[in-house]
Scaffold this motif. Structure first.
Motif, mmCIF file in Angstrom:
data_model
loop_
_atom_site.group_PDB
_atom_site.id
_atom_site.type_symbol
_atom_site.label_atom_id
_atom_site.label_comp_id
_atom_site.label_asym_id
_atom_site.label_seq_id
_atom_site.Cartn_x
_atom_site.Cartn_y
_atom_site.Cartn_z
ATOM 1 N N ARG A 95 13.116 -58.034 -3.215
ATOM 2 C CA ARG A 95 13.852 -58.164 -1.945
ATOM 3 C C ARG A 95 14.533 -56.846 -1.614
ATOM 4 N NH1 ARG A 95 16.596 -60.578 -5.962
ATOM 5 N NH2 ARG A 95 18.817 -60.130 -6.252
ATOM 6 N N SER A 96 14.796 -56.678 -0.325
ATOM 7 C CA SER A 96 15.430 -55.434 0.121
ATOM 8 C C SER A 96 16.939 -55.542 0.004
ATOM 9 C CB SER A 96 15.041 -55.139 1.566
ATOM 10 O OG SER A 96 15.467 -56.204 2.411
ATOM 11 N N ASN A 97 17.619 -54.397 0.008
ATOM 12 C CA ASN A 97 19.078 -54.374 0.090
ATOM 13 C C ASN A 97 19.498 -54.582 1.545
ATOM 14 O OD1 ASN A 97 19.387 -53.864 -2.666
ATOM 15 N ND2 ASN A 97 19.355 -51.639 -2.386
ATOM 16 N N PRO A 98 20.653 -55.190 1.791
ATOM 17 C CA PRO A 98 21.085 -55.468 3.168
ATOM 18 C C PRO A 98 21.148 -54.237 4.063
ATOM 19 C CG PRO A 98 22.445 -56.678 1.599
ATOM 20 C CD PRO A 98 21.576 -55.765 0.792
ATOM 21 N N ASP A 99 21.474 -53.062 3.463
ATOM 22 C CA ASP A 99 21.592 -51.844 4.273
ATOM 23 C C ASP A 99 20.316 -51.000 4.251
ATOM 24 O OD1 ASP A 99 21.651 -50.912 1.702
ATOM 25 O OD2 ASP A 99 23.519 -49.766 1.895
ATOM 26 N N ALA A 100 19.227 -51.555 3.738
ATOM 27 C CA ALA A 100 17.924 -50.881 3.660
ATOM 28 C C ALA A 100 17.915 -49.714 2.674
ATOM 29 C CB ALA A 100 17.458 -50.410 5.037
ATOM 30 N N SER A 101 18.947 -49.617 1.847
ATOM 31 C CA SER A 101 18.982 -48.584 0.810
ATOM 32 C C SER A 101 18.124 -49.014 -0.369
ATOM 33 C CB SER A 101 20.421 -48.373 0.325
ATOM 34 O OG SER A 101 20.863 -49.508 -0.423
ATOM 35 N N ILE A 102 17.908 -48.078 -1.295
ATOM 36 C CA ILE A 102 17.434 -48.436 -2.620
ATOM 37 C C ILE A 102 18.445 -47.870 -3.618
ATOM 38 C CG2 ILE A 102 15.003 -48.514 -1.956
ATOM 39 C CD1 ILE A 102 14.615 -45.790 -3.306
ATOM 40 N N HIS A 103 18.504 -48.449 -4.794
ATOM 41 C CA HIS A 103 19.502 -48.012 -5.776
ATOM 42 C C HIS A 103 18.972 -46.837 -6.604
ATOM 43 C CE1 HIS A 103 21.892 -51.429 -4.578
ATOM 44 N NE2 HIS A 103 22.856 -51.052 -5.420
ATOM 45 N N LEU A 104 18.733 -45.741 -5.881
ATOM 46 C CA LEU A 104 18.359 -44.470 -6.489
ATOM 47 C C LEU A 104 19.308 -43.418 -5.944
ATOM 48 C CD1 LEU A 104 16.437 -42.722 -8.214
ATOM 49 C CD2 LEU A 104 14.980 -42.486 -6.185
ATOM 50 N N HIS A 105 20.006 -42.726 -6.854
ATOM 51 C CA HIS A 105 21.083 -41.828 -6.463
ATOM 52 C C HIS A 105 20.901 -40.483 -7.163
ATOM 53 C CE1 HIS A 105 25.148 -40.815 -5.112
ATOM 54 N NE2 HIS A 105 25.481 -40.488 -6.350
ATOM 55 N N ALA A 106 20.848 -39.413 -6.366
ATOM 56 C CA ALA A 106 20.810 -38.062 -6.932
ATOM 57 C C ALA A 106 22.218 -37.738 -7.432
ATOM 58 C CB ALA A 106 20.363 -37.057 -5.880
ATOM 59 N N ARG A 107 22.442 -37.930 -8.712
ATOM 60 C CA ARG A 107 23.789 -37.967 -9.280
ATOM 61 C C ARG A 107 24.395 -36.591 -9.548
ATOM 62 N NH1 ARG A 107 28.597 -40.539 -9.706
ATOM 63 N NH2 ARG A 107 29.334 -40.773 -11.840
ATOM 64 N N GLU A 108 23.613 -35.686 -10.155
ATOM 65 C CA GLU A 108 24.164 -34.384 -10.550
ATOM 66 C C GLU A 108 23.215 -33.247 -10.176
ATOM 67 O OE1 GLU A 108 25.940 -33.893 -14.482
ATOM 68 O OE2 GLU A 108 25.640 -36.036 -14.850
ATOM 69 N N LEU A 109 23.815 -32.079 -9.979
ATOM 70 C CA LEU A 109 23.044 -30.864 -9.755
ATOM 71 C C LEU A 109 23.744 -29.720 -10.485
ATOM 72 C CD1 LEU A 109 20.734 -29.349 -8.272
ATOM 73 C CD2 LEU A 109 22.315 -29.018 -6.361
ATOM 74 N N LYS A 110 22.964 -29.017 -11.308
ATOM 75 C CA LYS A 110 23.487 -27.854 -12.040
ATOM 76 C C LYS A 110 22.594 -26.657 -11.735
ATOM 77 C CE LYS A 110 25.062 -30.573 -16.041
ATOM 78 N NZ LYS A 110 24.906 -30.777 -17.503
ATOM 79 N N PHE A 111 23.221 -25.521 -11.445
ATOM 80 C CA PHE A 111 22.448 -24.311 -11.177
ATOM 81 C C PHE A 111 23.360 -23.094 -11.276
ATOM 82 C CE2 PHE A 111 24.260 -25.786 -7.233
ATOM 83 C CZ PHE A 111 24.612 -24.649 -6.526
ATOM 84 N N ILE A 112 22.755 -21.929 -11.383
ATOM 85 C CA ILE A 112 23.518 -20.676 -11.353
ATOM 86 C C ILE A 112 23.523 -20.181 -9.916
ATOM 87 C CG2 ILE A 112 23.619 -18.289 -12.161
ATOM 88 C CD1 ILE A 112 22.305 -19.221 -14.748
#
Length: 232
Positions: free
Chosen positions: A190-207
């Motif tokens: 089933r879909s989420n009510p807001d059409a989202s999916i539970h995938l989240h770009a949580r962190e980003l590390k870089f120089i």
């Protein structure tokens, strides 16, 4: 936890300097304009910069990478033409480390594993199919996942990508029986009510490509009962 520097007009800015701006994308936002004609996140960021610094004329903004529309989390833009090619190089040479959180329906076969598939995109339905053997026109996709915790009905995985393919995390996790919550396209029931999916770009590390500083940002999670349980 990364502090939200600005939350004006529903734009969560989590890092900004003279060359770079990083925002926490909401579900439903598109990073760049497409055939839908909906206002892209890049335009919202340009307006934010124009208002904040009282800039006359057009504002420069370079798109460095993208996230799928129903996905949330870290998106970085270049504020200068000097920074854009350097940031593009960081991503193309895999020197920017991205970490994702995914909430899935089923417990994966292993607590920790590396998935290797060949993905083939079907432009007609905008979907990628994962194959365990090399196929014609397939692109090799590699990711690493770790089971972080189990919730009442779901499981939280941390994912690191080695490659950046179309719908890679969604397709590869679904192929091992772990569709992401809300992702009807890849087998969730089933879909989420807001059409989202539970995938989240949580962190980003870089120089940092100009200052050479180590940058590490963490995108706050969306607010809902399931994501909230991940931080308990």
């Amino acid at each position: 936890m990364t502090k939200i520097l600005s939350n004006k007009n529903n734009l969560q800015v989590i890092y900004e300097d003279n060359h770079i701006i990083i925002v926490n994308k909401r579900a439903g936002d598109i990073v760049q304009g497409d055939k839908t004609g909906d206002k892209p996140l890049s335009d919202v960021v340009k307006l934010y910069i124009k208002d904040k610094y009282n800039k006359p004329g057009n504002v420069y903004l370079g798109v460095v990478h993208r996230l799928d529309r129903p996905t949330t989390g870290v998106v970085m833009f270049a504020k200068t033409s000097k920074a854009l090619p350097r940031l593009n190089k960081l991503f193309s040479e895999k020197e920017a480390k991205k970490t994702y959180w995914a909430i899935v329906k089923n417990l994966p076969p292993k607590t920790k594993d590396t998935l290797v598939h060949w993905l083939k995109k079907n432009p007609k339905n905008n979907k990628s199919t994962a194959y365990i053997k090399e196929i014609s026109e397939g692109k090799k996709a590699v990711l690493h996942y770790t089971h972080i915790k189990s919730l009442d009905n779901y499981h939280l995985l941390e994912v690191e990508l080695e490659t950046g393919r179309h719908h890679q995390i969604r397709s590869q996790l679904a192929s091992i029986g772990c569709p992401i919550k809300g992702d009807l396209k890849y087998g969730f029931d089933r879909s989420n009510p807001d059409a989202s999916i539970h995938l989240h770009a949580r962190e980003l590390k870089f120089i940092h490509p100009v200052s050479n500083e180590n940058i590490h940002v963490i995108a706050p999670l969306p607010t809902d009962a399931v994501w909230d349980a991940c931080e308990d």
